[in-house]
Design an enzyme around this catalytic site. Sequence first.
Site, PDB file in Angstrom:
ATOM      1  N   LYS A 289      41.671  24.006 -41.926  1.00  0.00           N
ATOM      2  CA  LYS A 289      42.053  23.860 -43.342  1.00  0.00           C
ATOM      3  C   LYS A 289      43.311  23.008 -43.480  1.00  0.00           C
ATOM      4  O   LYS A 289      43.827  22.830 -44.578  1.00  0.00           O
ATOM      5  CB  LYS A 289      42.344  25.240 -43.942  1.00  0.00           C
ATOM      6  CG  LYS A 289      41.189  26.192 -43.935  1.00  0.00           C
ATOM      7  CD  LYS A 289      41.622  27.495 -44.628  1.00  0.00           C
ATOM      8  CE  LYS A 289      40.580  28.566 -44.475  1.00  0.00           C
ATOM      9  NZ  LYS A 289      41.142  29.884 -44.827  1.00  0.00           N
TER      10      LYS A 289
ATOM     11  N   ARG B 251      46.872  26.692 -26.282  1.00  0.00           N
ATOM     12  CA  ARG B 251      46.355  25.448 -25.692  1.00  0.00           C
ATOM     13  C   ARG B 251      46.014  24.494 -26.831  1.00  0.00           C
ATOM     14  O   ARG B 251      45.405  24.900 -27.811  1.00  0.00           O
ATOM     15  CB  ARG B 251      45.117  25.715 -24.848  1.00  0.00           C
ATOM     16  CG  ARG B 251      44.399  24.420 -24.500  1.00  0.00           C
ATOM     17  CD  ARG B 251      43.310  24.611 -23.507  1.00  0.00           C
ATOM     18  NE  ARG B 251      43.846  24.897 -22.193  1.00  0.00           N
ATOM     19  CZ  ARG B 251      43.106  24.876 -21.087  1.00  0.00           C
ATOM     20  NH1 ARG B 251      41.829  24.584 -21.153  1.00  0.00           N
ATOM     21  NH2 ARG B 251      43.642  25.134 -19.914  1.00  0.00           N
TER      22      ARG B 251
ATOM     23  N   HIS C 128      50.692  21.890 -17.728  1.00  0.00           N
ATOM     24  CA  HIS C 128      49.864  23.101 -17.685  1.00  0.00           C
ATOM     25  C   HIS C 128      50.572  24.073 -16.745  1.00  0.00           C
ATOM     26  O   HIS C 128      50.134  24.318 -15.630  1.00  0.00           O
ATOM     27  CB  HIS C 128      48.474  22.732 -17.173  1.00  0.00           C
ATOM     28  CG  HIS C 128      47.431  23.803 -17.322  1.00  0.00           C
ATOM     29  ND1 HIS C 128      47.727  25.116 -17.639  1.00  0.00           N
ATOM     30  CD2 HIS C 128      46.080  23.749 -17.206  1.00  0.00           C
ATOM     31  CE1 HIS C 128      46.603  25.812 -17.692  1.00  0.00           C
ATOM     32  NE2 HIS C 128      45.593  25.006 -17.439  1.00  0.00           N
TER      33      HIS C 128
ATOM     34  N   ARG D 290      38.560  29.580 -17.815  1.00  0.00           N
ATOM     35  CA  ARG D 290      39.468  30.287 -16.924  1.00  0.00           C
ATOM     36  C   ARG D 290      40.791  30.663 -17.569  1.00  0.00           C
ATOM     37  O   ARG D 290      41.244  31.790 -17.483  1.00  0.00           O
ATOM     38  CB  ARG D 290      39.873  29.403 -15.730  1.00  0.00           C
ATOM     39  CG  ARG D 290      39.224  29.770 -14.438  1.00  0.00           C
ATOM     40  CD  ARG D 290      39.056  28.502 -13.673  1.00  0.00           C
ATOM     41  NE  ARG D 290      38.374  27.550 -14.508  1.00  0.00           N
ATOM     42  CZ  ARG D 290      37.062  27.426 -14.551  1.00  0.00           C
ATOM     43  NH1 ARG D 290      36.310  28.153 -13.807  1.00  0.00           N
ATOM     44  NH2 ARG D 290      36.497  26.547 -15.363  1.00  0.00           N
ATOM     45  N   THR D 291      41.425  29.677 -18.198  1.00  0.00           N
ATOM     46  CA  THR D 291      42.784  29.948 -18.652  1.00  0.00           C
ATOM     47  C   THR D 291      42.775  31.044 -19.714  1.00  0.00           C
ATOM     48  O   THR D 291      43.510  32.031 -19.623  1.00  0.00           O
ATOM     49  CB  THR D 291      43.446  28.656 -19.171  1.00  0.00           C
ATOM     50  OG1 THR D 291      43.343  27.683 -18.149  1.00  0.00           O
ATOM     51  CG2 THR D 291      44.907  28.881 -19.502  1.00  0.00           C
TER      52      THR D 291
HETATM   53  C1  NCD Z   1      42.412  22.470 -16.098  1.00  0.00           C
HETATM   54  C2  NCD Z   1      42.927  22.037 -17.455  1.00  0.00           C
HETATM   55  O1  NCD Z   1      42.546  22.602 -18.485  1.00  0.00           O
HETATM   56  O2  NCD Z   1      43.750  21.130 -17.473  1.00  0.00           O
HETATM   57  N1  NCD Z   1      41.603  23.604 -16.155  1.00  0.00           N
HETATM   58  C3  NCD Z   1      42.163  24.840 -16.085  1.00  0.00           C
HETATM   59  O3  NCD Z   1      42.964  25.228 -16.890  1.00  0.00           O
HETATM   60  N2  NCD Z   1      41.862  25.592 -15.021  1.00  0.00           N
HETATM   61  C4  NCD Z   1      41.756  21.378 -15.344  1.00  0.00           C
HETATM   62  C5  NCD Z   1      40.625  20.655 -15.986  1.00  0.00           C
HETATM   63  O4  NCD Z   1      40.202  20.964 -17.102  1.00  0.00           O
HETATM   64  O5  NCD Z   1      40.132  19.739 -15.348  1.00  0.00           O
END
Ligand code: NCD
Length: 309
Positions: free
Chosen positions: A80, A101, A129, A51-52
């Site tokens: 590397k 991320r 997040h 999703r993100t």
């Molecule tokens: C969340 C995350 O990555 O922290 N997911 C997301 O970004 N929608 C929640 C999760 O992974 O449980």
Amino acid sequence: MRHLMSPLDLSIEELDDLLNLANDIEKNPQKYAHVCDGKKLATCFYEPSTRTRLSFEAAMLNLGGSVLGFSSADSSSASKGESVSDTMRVISCYADIAAIRHPKEGAALVASQKSLIPVINAGDGGHQHPTQTLTDLLTIRSLRGELGNLTIGLCGDLKFGRTVHSLINALIRYENVRFVLISPEELRVPDYIREDVLEKNHIPYEEVERLEYAMPNLDVLYMTRVQKERFFNEDDYIRMKDFYILNKEKMKLAKPDMLVLHPLPRVNEISVDVDDDPRAAYFKQAQYGVYVRMALILTLLRWKGDLTC
Ligand code: NCD
């Protein structure tokens, strides 16, 4: 130029403007279809994501821009031995804005320090997040009309769930918000959230283990997945993973207008028979994630002086 590391990097007024912009984007997508023509977003994902990453990419494409990036540490020079800081410094030469991320807490902050372009934290370990929080705030505000006067139950892995930590930080700034923290003893919120965020700011909260007990008083129930990848021991994960399962039966205990949110991915914690309940808002929430990320990209590029509109 500004980055986004935590939802608190935005003042309440800036956040309001951002959510208003996201609502306008939802209503008038055509108006925004070319505002980022010629701009590039880099997505630097050292940890899995559906999703993100894809909602960031969809957001930039919807604005007329383009995207480049990598979706795992193995496919970047991290394999590397390159530092996050060097990688981001270099990516600054290729893109106009970046989302990162990383499994390590604080990695996004380190990445932002040498960056020449705005950096967005798309999740740093179990820490924060912020763009999920913007998504959550937009969902709650759009579906309830306000962010104050709210009893929110956060249920599941409150220890490792970064979406929970960011959301608590963001919601304490609104009037009359109460938290019900629903978790097994071993997955309670970290001490710093309880002491430095909730108690220090005199925010009413209770910690309970039984979801059934909390249900009737909630305006929003925020379910979370047990964060398998952050457990040190597989047996502990297996013992905890099905601790909560929200199903049709349990939904009968809730208010008729309670919203069920979940950042997704869901594993077993919400039974699929809840999906048709009009109170289940988690798929709508995923859609709001695109609008809010469009609004964020636009806002950060405007603040950098890259956009004139
Ligand atoms: C969340 C995350 O990555 O922290 N997911 C997301 O970004 N929608 C929640 C999760 O992974 O449980």
